[in-house]
Design a protein around this motif. Sequence first.
Motif, PDB file in Angstrom:
ATOM      1  N   TYR A 118       2.410   1.620  -3.515  1.00  0.00           N
ATOM      2  CA  TYR A 118       1.385   1.954  -4.506  1.00  0.00           C
ATOM      3  C   TYR A 118       0.956   3.412  -4.332  1.00  0.00           C
ATOM      4  CZ  TYR A 118      -2.931   2.497  -6.982  1.00  0.00           C
ATOM      5  OH  TYR A 118      -3.904   3.012  -7.806  1.00  0.00           O
ATOM      6  N   HIS A 144      -4.644   3.099   4.074  1.00  0.00           N
ATOM      7  CA  HIS A 144      -4.648   1.650   4.329  1.00  0.00           C
ATOM      8  C   HIS A 144      -3.264   1.199   4.816  1.00  0.00           C
ATOM      9  CE1 HIS A 144      -8.067   1.465   1.121  1.00  0.00           C
ATOM     10  NE2 HIS A 144      -8.425   2.107   2.207  1.00  0.00           N
ATOM     11  N   ALA A 145      -2.230   1.769   4.214  1.00  0.00           N
ATOM     12  CA  ALA A 145      -0.873   1.459   4.677  1.00  0.00           C
ATOM     13  C   ALA A 145      -0.740   1.807   6.153  1.00  0.00           C
ATOM     14  CB  ALA A 145       0.164   2.236   3.846  1.00  0.00           C
ATOM     15  N   SER A 173      -5.247   4.772  -0.195  1.00  0.00           N
ATOM     16  CA  SER A 173      -4.278   3.672  -0.139  1.00  0.00           C
ATOM     17  C   SER A 173      -3.216   3.942   0.918  1.00  0.00           C
ATOM     18  CB  SER A 173      -3.620   3.473  -1.507  1.00  0.00           C
ATOM     19  OG  SER A 173      -4.619   3.276  -2.487  1.00  0.00           O
ATOM     20  N   ASN A 198       7.073  -5.462  -0.319  1.00  0.00           N
ATOM     21  CA  ASN A 198       6.090  -5.123  -1.346  1.00  0.00           C
ATOM     22  C   ASN A 198       6.359  -5.869  -2.644  1.00  0.00           C
ATOM     23  OD1 ASN A 198       8.357  -2.934  -1.216  1.00  0.00           O
ATOM     24  ND2 ASN A 198       7.687  -2.969  -3.349  1.00  0.00           N
ATOM     25  N   GLU A 246       0.832  -1.217   0.000  1.00  0.00           N
ATOM     26  CA  GLU A 246       0.000   0.000   0.000  1.00  0.00           C
ATOM     27  C   GLU A 246       0.859   1.257   0.000  1.00  0.00           C
ATOM     28  OE1 GLU A 246      -3.649   0.048  -0.025  1.00  0.00           O
ATOM     29  OE2 GLU A 246      -2.907  -1.847  -0.797  1.00  0.00           O
ATOM     30  N   LYS A 304      -5.926  -6.568  -4.753  1.00  0.00           N
ATOM     31  CA  LYS A 304      -6.150  -6.141  -3.370  1.00  0.00           C
ATOM     32  C   LYS A 304      -7.531  -6.583  -2.905  1.00  0.00           C
ATOM     33  CE  LYS A 304      -6.366  -1.637  -1.011  1.00  0.00           C
ATOM     34  NZ  LYS A 304      -5.901  -0.234  -1.123  1.00  0.00           N
ATOM     35  N   THR A 306      -5.647  -3.094  -7.852  1.00  0.00           N
ATOM     36  CA  THR A 306      -6.846  -2.930  -7.026  1.00  0.00           C
ATOM     37  C   THR A 306      -7.672  -4.214  -6.999  1.00  0.00           C
ATOM     38  OG1 THR A 306      -6.865  -0.586  -7.585  1.00  0.00           O
ATOM     39  CG2 THR A 306      -8.865  -1.474  -6.638  1.00  0.00           C
ATOM     40  N   THR A 332       4.391  -2.681  -7.424  1.00  0.00           N
ATOM     41  CA  THR A 332       4.077  -1.433  -6.721  1.00  0.00           C
ATOM     42  C   THR A 332       5.266  -0.479  -6.646  1.00  0.00           C
ATOM     43  OG1 THR A 332       4.575  -2.441  -4.569  1.00  0.00           O
ATOM     44  CG2 THR A 332       2.269  -2.471  -5.283  1.00  0.00           C
ATOM     45  N   ILE A 383     -11.355  -1.437   4.902  1.00  0.00           N
ATOM     46  CA  ILE A 383     -10.709  -1.198   3.612  1.00  0.00           C
ATOM     47  C   ILE A 383     -11.627  -1.608   2.463  1.00  0.00           C
ATOM     48  CG2 ILE A 383      -8.788  -1.975   2.144  1.00  0.00           C
ATOM     49  CD1 ILE A 383      -7.106  -2.053   4.811  1.00  0.00           C
TER      50      ILE A 383
END
Lengths: 113, 317, 270
Positions: free
Chosen positions: C30, C60-61, C57, C90, C27, C125, C122, C94, C147
Amino acid sequence: MAGEKTFYQEYEVFSKRTPTASFQHQFSLLAPNEDMAFVLAQENFMRREPVADIWIMNRKHIRGLNEEEKMSLSRIDNKDYRETKGYGYLRKKWREYEQNMLDEKEILGGGGK
Amino acid sequence: MTGVLAMTEEDQMDRFMERIEAGEKIEADDWMPEEYRITLIKLISMHGISEIMGALPEKEWVPKAPSLRRKLGIMAKVQDEMGHGQLLLRVAEDLLKPYGKNRGDIMQDLFNEDLKFHNVFHMETKTWADAGLIGWLVDGAAIITQTDMLKASYGPYARALQRICAEEVFHAQHGEAIIMALAEGTEEQKALIQEALNRWWEALLMFFGPASKSTTGSTKQDATIKYKIRTKTNEDFRQMFFDRYIPRILSLGLTVPDPTLHYDEAEKVWKYAQPDWTEFKKIIRNEGPRSQERLNLRRHSYEHNAWVRDALAAVVN
Amino acid sequence: MSNVENGMSKAYKNAVTALLFQLADDELLYAFRASEWLGLAPHIEEDVASSSIAQDSMGHAVMYYKLLEDLGVGSEDDLAHLRPANERKNSILTERVNGEGYYMETPQYDWAYHVVRSYFYTQAKKAKVDSLCQSSYEPLVEAAMKIRMELYYHRLHWETWFKQLLSSTDVAKEKMQQAIELVMEDFGDMFSFGKDKQAIEENNLLCQEEALKASWKASIAPVFAKLQIEVPEIPETPHLNGRNGEHTKDLESALATLSEVYRIDPAAGW
């Protein structure tokens, strides 16, 4: 840039904050078609507020009033017979009958308490 | 239909000025004198394109922002700048319609250097403190000029400014938060803000424009006041900025890089050293420290992405 | 159900940590690459809209790094900014640059690549987040449920762009096809758990790699069918496996940039 091909169609964006709210005009954006206008609308104009629904409308389908036509909106301020303020004397009348006048809250309150 | 639209231009002008004087809002489709339209186009396209260009100096610090929270904050801030550009360009685009022009033409005017952008966005952002200072003082200055136009006679501009000013409050606080953290930090961090203030001081004074025509040969303030687009003069704004920010700057232990700056109790005005207005003219002629680099980046990315706009033109329905 | 307080086994904690690093680092990178587009997107309205996705995003990280912080692994900002490239988990996709050139100069960013990367990523994910909603690790379930709410918009956004560009001019179609190829070359570690495969799968933190791949393919198949193009194959073995700390030079430069200021003084408040 005469002659440049453009995708510019103007969409007016409307949204409502809650399911019971009315739609409210937000702003306009440029997009090639409705699908794209939809994925742009919320984040452009409603990034910080709740949204329950969105309408988008191509501006070419909107008919508004021009300056001339807006003059048809004017009217004389003599229409209190359409409004409660034209019936204010009833309060005094009901008092003569030892009754209170029903106020707006009571009238609109339905049958319950 | 007869009536308004059949009036002589002189009658229309009289009626228009009556509406302006009465505080009515002019809308995009209403009759308006050419001078009003052109004044608005110049003002709003310059304002809009300044937002678009203004995204670039801060964008430089987006990936480098020194914590996850700061990264999020500055992303949201730069996003808003682009959003303000969107709102303002939409307003300008509607005004340009009678001339058969659209957003593409506005971009070309920028690239041809016919359309200028605010002096502050020609400056270099050397350190993270510059990113904070832009939010705190540049946005702080912009709030002063923009709130004055919230009641502008042109309805669409006033409505765009309502949205913009609501977000500027967040911007100023975002900037204040960065500055505050640095001011309360290490000696090295404190030095960063002082250096940033030294770098930006003149640009901040210039932001409001010259006090009168005699300084630089032109100022837009006369027509904008006549048509009730704004109410105060450039110097009024600058004085408001001093009132609001000098005590705050000093309270953080910073020094204003102008030893002559003081409040004149008798005249009730701030006295200050004039910035170099020759330099100002150079900057807005795109001869500032980063003018050409930023224009180049904007032009390049616009042209490099032209295929996307062509592709979207092919899916119009 | 294990959680932070009531003694989870060391092996379980290690598996959770390994997975969280993969999710968090994906995340972060990205979002970092997406944020480089700020101010440079092909259309102003899109610039604004896609920036929200970059922010989401990054958000979310933050949620994943916070779960690591809660496990006592380190502070979220230290974890995000200070770990060297060979400790990053990662996926290769990304970390890839958006195109040639440094972002401070005049970079040649490729919008087709951004659209394809974003769309494929996406959807991947989504496959993971759906599965995480049934994870054995309760804090991860809670994060995944949140999320998942934001993924509806992200998917709609990128799917719309993907479909429209592939239904448009020949130039656009060609650029999109090239982008699909480029993205797929790096897709080999997208669903890999690397050397932590066994630990992650056996502890029921997430479903098996093969199930994720199948779910991803199923999610994009209808769109590809409509566009009359073939669903691309996921490489059997990745040329580099980011989950094992193998990376390209692109990651090093990204890390240098994203931690430049933080590194001046990680102990200071910023």
